[in-house]
Design a protein around this motif. Sequence first.
Motif, short mmCIF file in Angstrom:
data_model
loop_
_atom_site.label_atom_id
_atom_site.label_comp_id
_atom_site.label_asym_id
_atom_site.label_seq_id
_atom_site.Cartn_x
_atom_site.Cartn_y
_atom_site.Cartn_z
N GLY A 189 -29.87 -18.30 4.86
CA GLY A 189 -29.34 -19.63 4.60
C GLY A 189 -30.11 -20.76 5.25
O GLY A 189 -29.64 -21.90 5.25
N ALA A 192 -30.67 -23.94 3.17
CA ALA A 192 -29.52 -24.69 2.65
C ALA A 192 -29.33 -26.00 3.40
O ALA A 192 -29.63 -26.11 4.59
N ARG A 195 -23.87 -25.79 5.19
CA ARG A 195 -23.56 -24.42 5.62
C ARG A 195 -22.12 -24.31 6.09
O ARG A 195 -21.63 -25.15 6.85
N ASN A 218 -27.10 -26.03 -3.28
CA ASN A 218 -27.90 -25.94 -2.06
C ASN A 218 -27.01 -25.74 -0.83
O ASN A 218 -27.29 -26.24 0.25
N SER A 219 -25.92 -25.00 -1.03
CA SER A 219 -24.99 -24.67 0.05
C SER A 219 -25.06 -23.17 0.33
O SER A 219 -25.53 -22.40 -0.49
N PHE A 220 -24.57 -22.80 1.52
CA PHE A 220 -24.62 -21.39 1.91
C PHE A 220 -23.37 -21.06 2.72
O PHE A 220 -22.92 -21.87 3.55
N VAL A 244 -26.39 -16.98 -1.80
CA VAL A 244 -25.53 -18.06 -1.32
C VAL A 244 -24.53 -17.59 -0.27
O VAL A 244 -23.72 -18.38 0.22
#
Length: 387
Positions: A189, A192, A195, A218-220, A244
């Motif tokens: 991640g 990202a 988070r 673009n998130s984790f 992800v």
Amino acid sequence: MHRKWNFSVARLASAFITLSIRFKSTKARPSAPLGSRILTSPDDIFKHNMWDHVQWTKEDEENARQRAEENSSVQLPLTDQGKFDTGACQYWDKFYEVHQDKFFKDRHWLFLEFPELLPSWMKEQSTITGHDHQRPENLFQARSGADAEMGPHQHKDPTPTHRSVDHTYFQKEAQEQNEAATQNSSYPGHQASFRILEVGCGVGNSVFPIVNNIKETNSFLYCCDFSPRAIQLVKAHPDYDDSVCHAFVHDICEDVASFPFPPLSLDVILAVFVLSSIHPDRMQGVVERLSANLKPGGIFLFRDYGRYDLSQLRFKKGRCLSENFYTRGDGTCVYFFTKEEVHDLFSKTGLEEIQNLEDKRLQVNRGKKVVMRRVWMQSKFRKPQPS
């Protein structure tokens, strides 16, 4: 036979008259996320499974206090309590061996209660892909006097000790973890821009609603539990996507346990029915260690059991470990919070209160014509920006 926690419709009438006024006048309470079913007439009580923002009378409070005092009057001997600490992982592994991923329901309501789980640019969208807007009234199942919405995270150290608050903890922890991160800058991640960490994730009932909503953003999501069996079930789920999400075994009560990401790297920490399963003397240290991983401005989201919830009043004598802290028949444990305790727990760690609500509801069994009082805490605390 243990008497059910119910009451007559007539007793409720006086409390219901003030509900609408109370709801409109509570400025800190959002209009939609905590529900919009307000019972204004006792004649309507069996029209829905759940009613929101219920006001208790002084008589209700006193009756609940007396019942909790009665069921906690006989406590387990200290010599018998150690097994609930040392065997916590085994209790939960056994639970997941028996129930697999069939016991809890996915928490699709999360985005109503906690829109902070989405990147800021997504919060403004009027609809959420894959979100069916289920309410929490559908998420609860009776189980041995307990509740189906529990946090599957406990601890192993059999000798709980109270941790004093040291605000230099963040700095020390950050320095140590930064050194480790420097040696391995390519952590899961790391690319990202947003988070999330969920602690006590169990079999993923929060994980997969989140995963399915953060793809292409673009998130984790990091998710951990101290039960290896639970993490195996998460990774075996067809919606698990390591692009992800990263699931890992972790005991949040272990001082030396490390995370797969550097400190000050998280935007959100989510703890849903998790801290209640930890011995009260350990909670402060857990919140300190977790908060060290929040970015300045990051949010800690908390939902858990409130004092005098139905599940507390159902306990029989001999299940109490300490004040407002009980063990269930399967060996798991649960604590019941007050609003003041939640505030102190997070503010002593240096976090700023955004929201701290006592969420009181009426849960209705329309078939049996039984009404039950539920109490949950819902809170949001922010890590302050450096001055």
